[in-house]
Design an enzyme around this catalytic site. Structure first.
Site, PDB file in Angstrom:
ATOM      1  N   GLY A 260       1.208  -2.342 -15.802  1.00 54.47           N
ATOM      2  CA  GLY A 260       1.502  -2.593 -14.381  1.00 54.47           C
ATOM      3  C   GLY A 260       0.488  -1.964 -13.448  1.00 54.47           C
ATOM      4  O   GLY A 260      -0.014  -2.608 -12.528  1.00 54.47           O
ATOM      5  N   GLU A 346       1.142   8.510 -13.298  1.00 52.64           N
ATOM      6  CA  GLU A 346       1.979   7.780 -14.259  1.00 52.64           C
ATOM      7  C   GLU A 346       1.267   7.744 -15.620  1.00 52.64           C
ATOM      8  O   GLU A 346       1.916   7.732 -16.667  1.00 52.64           O
ATOM      9  CB  GLU A 346       2.265   6.354 -13.757  1.00 52.64           C
ATOM     10  CG  GLU A 346       3.445   5.686 -14.445  1.00 52.64           C
ATOM     11  CD  GLU A 346       3.965   4.446 -13.724  1.00 52.64           C
ATOM     12  OE1 GLU A 346       4.865   4.573 -12.877  1.00 52.64           O
ATOM     13  OE2 GLU A 346       3.463   3.349 -14.002  1.00 52.64           O
ATOM     14  N   HIS A 377      -7.975  17.233  10.087  1.00 55.28           N
ATOM     15  CA  HIS A 377      -7.082  17.780  11.117  1.00 55.28           C
ATOM     16  C   HIS A 377      -5.665  17.956  10.594  1.00 55.28           C
ATOM     17  O   HIS A 377      -4.733  18.164  11.368  1.00 55.28           O
ATOM     18  CB  HIS A 377      -7.084  16.854  12.345  1.00 55.28           C
ATOM     19  CG  HIS A 377      -8.450  16.714  12.945  1.00 55.28           C
ATOM     20  ND1 HIS A 377      -8.930  17.565  13.906  1.00 55.28           N
ATOM     21  CD2 HIS A 377      -9.465  15.852  12.667  1.00 55.28           C
ATOM     22  CE1 HIS A 377     -10.176  17.216  14.222  1.00 55.28           C
ATOM     23  NE2 HIS A 377     -10.518  16.185  13.468  1.00 55.28           N
ATOM     24  N   LYS A 489      15.889   5.534 -13.886  1.00 54.69           N
ATOM     25  CA  LYS A 489      16.343   4.144 -13.713  1.00 54.69           C
ATOM     26  C   LYS A 489      17.719   3.961 -14.352  1.00 54.69           C
ATOM     27  O   LYS A 489      18.605   3.317 -13.785  1.00 54.69           O
ATOM     28  CB  LYS A 489      15.372   3.170 -14.392  1.00 54.69           C
ATOM     29  CG  LYS A 489      14.048   2.984 -13.692  1.00 54.69           C
ATOM     30  CD  LYS A 489      13.245   1.886 -14.401  1.00 54.69           C
ATOM     31  CE  LYS A 489      11.797   1.905 -13.998  1.00 54.69           C
ATOM     32  NZ  LYS A 489      10.952   1.001 -14.764  1.00 54.69           N
TER      33      LYS A 489
END
Ligand code: F6P
Length: 520
Positions: A260, A346, A377, A489
């Site tokens: 993926g 991952e 900054h 999950k």
């Protein structure tokens, strides 16, 4: 071809690097430069329109020699060959790792070529207004629905290549937060909106929820026979896509040998092709392939991803640096860091080695950052004067795209000044005031690229893909699986059941239960 499985800490080079680290850890880069004016030239690599200056690192010739020896002892060369050969090096999933094959036009597999042709034909017809919505109007907005690798790559590239964009609006919905899709669809017209549902597995909760909500929104204006004109999918799970109601003509395949987070080179890049046109999308792939060739064929001492990977190991495992910062000096690269976070973390956030043993050394670095000059900054204070060592990559472009010399000079002046400040510090000029003192000696890499084009962007992304592979090989971990995302999950199914008032038997922890009670 078997993948090497060498514990790096058992190599001779590791022992020698440990000893070398004790001898050199208090060494000052400022002095290295004084002693050797040729350092900036020697520790640099020019390749195509890339120039990498890695001279501002806490390294000597011996460090480089030992890191290269480490690469040899962990059999990096063999690992690279194994990956490019298509061997199933993702062993825990028994899969090959083929993202580089997606951009190798000379040796392209027929199914990849066909899919690219399909991407070309489809994106051309949407851009040219030949693909029309149910009422005959041309598509104006493309909405990509996906998450993780099915979102981060395309959204990053579409933002990075804004300069090359056509008239289509391309939007991205990833979060299951209903406000995300509500805001995305708020001002859209169903007649002129096309949804690309991207999910390799087509089981991802967030993506399916968003896709269903998009379908409901669409059906409020239209009827189900119009879905074929407004919904296409990119997936490896053809059955689930057709179950969702997308016709088989509208499915762009992907394959289990593409991970993926490495999938923007596959049909996952459909939204990119829509945004900038297929030819520019192809240039992105060409740039990535050129970096593949550089990585595969260049001796390690002059190899950009190998150099970056080994430097990262040096800081992570010997200096104990926990994180690395990436600061592109280009607003277009605003989303590069979130994209790379998935790639690096991952892939390399693992604590079991390739032999299945627990690891007793550090692996995955925490990757963070933002664009310059904004970052200066925000968090640069910590990099300059904090207690943590944060090796930082600076990425800049010689030419700006809109050609505003005044702005570009200021942008690049800041980038170069930061690397100089981090290196040089001011301790000697402010010995009387500790608060104002900068000790310097902070490591940086500077990558100068001629200009931000689809091709150079492709090379840049591939450079980081290969860097994370090098790290993973040295750390003896499997970079291409992601089992660590599964437990959350699974548990979310139980917490959802509990929130919906159903059985919550898998919730064992009183804190979790109490939170659920508060939410109910
Ligand atoms: O949860 C992590 C993950 O599996 C990623 O690796 C992947 O990119 C993402 O989810 C999306 O997966 P899919 O494309 O199958 O919806």
């Amino acid at each position: 071809m078997s993948f090497p499985k060498v514990n790096p800490t058992k190599t001779k080079a590791w022992e020698q690097l440990k000893a070398h680290f004790s001898e050199t850890q208090s060494g000052k880069m400022q002095e290295y430069f004084t002693q050797d004016p040729s350092r900036a030239t020697r520790f640099s690599i020019a390749w195509e329109d890339f120039y990498l200056d890695y001279s501002k690192n806490r390294i000597t010739d011996t460090t480089q020699k030992l890191l290269l020896q480490l690469a040899e002892e962990v059999q990096l060369k063999e690992a690279i060959t194994a990956q490019f050969s298509g061997a199933p090096i993702n062993e825990t999933e028994n899969r090959a790792v083929g993202h580089t094959a997606l951009r190798d036009f000379a040796k392209m597999r027929p199914e990849v070529k066909d899919t690219l042709q399909k991407v070309k034909a489809f994106s051309d017809s949407v851009i040219q207004g030949e693909w029309t919505g149910y009422s005959g109007k041309a598509i104006q907005t493309v909405v990509n629905i996906g998450i993780g690798g099915s979102d981060l790559g395309p959204t990053m590239v579409c933002e990075a290549l804004q300069y090359y964009k056509n008239h289509l609006q391309v939007r991205f919905v990833s979060n299951v937060d209903g406000d995300h899709i509500a805001e995305t669809l708020r001002d859209l017209d169903a007649e002129t909106t096309l949804f690309i549902v991207v999910s390799k597995t087509f089981t991802t909760q967030e993506t399916l929820t968003n896709a269903n909500s998009a379908k409901e929104w669409f059906l409020r204006e239209s009827s189900s026979h119009a879905i074929a004109k407004h919904f296409v999918a990119v997936s490896a799970n053809l059955e689930a896509v057709s179950h969702f109601g997308i016709s088989s003509n509208n499915i762009f395949p992907m394959w289990d040998w593409v991970g993926g987070r490495f999938s923007l080179w596959s049909a996952v890049g459909l939204s990119i092709a829509c945004a900038v046109g297929y030819d520019q999308y192809e240039n992105l792939l060409v740039g990535a392939h050129e970096m593949d060739l550089h990585f595969k064929n260049t001796e390690f001492g002059k190899n950009i991803p190998v150099t970056l990977g080994l430097l990262s190991v040096w800081y992570n495992n010997f200096y104990g640096a926990e994180s690395e910062c990436i600061v592109p000096y280009s607003q277009y690269l605003n989303k590069l860091v979130p994209y790379l976070q998935q790639g690096f973390m991952e892939s390399n956030g693992k604590s079991v080695d390739r032999n299945g043993e627990s690891i007793d050394y550090q692996t995955g670095t925490i990757v963070w950052g933002s664009v310059g000059t904004n970052a200066q900054h925000a968090f640069f204070q910590l990099i300059h004067q904090g207690t943590k060592l944060v090796p930082t990559d600076f990425i800049g472009f010689t030419k700006s795209l809109h050609g505003n010399k005044d702005h570009h000079n200021k942008l690049m002046a800041n980038m170069v000044a930061q690397t100089e400040a981090l290196l040089q510090g001011t301790y000697e000029t402010h010995p009387e005031n500790n608060f104002k003192a900068f000790v310097g000696n902070k490591p940086t890499n500077t990558l100068l690229i001629e200009s931000l084009t689809p091709k150079s962007l492709g090379s840049l992304i591939a450079m980081y893909e290969h860097k994370l592979f090098v790290q993973g090989v040295v750390w003896n971990i499997f970079s291409y699986d992601q089992w660590g995302v599964e437990l959350g999950k699974q548990l979310a199914k139980g917490t959802l059941a509990a929130l919906e008032g159903n059985n919550a038997s898998n919730l064992q922890n009183p804190s979790t239960q109490r939170l659920i009670d508060k939410l109910n």
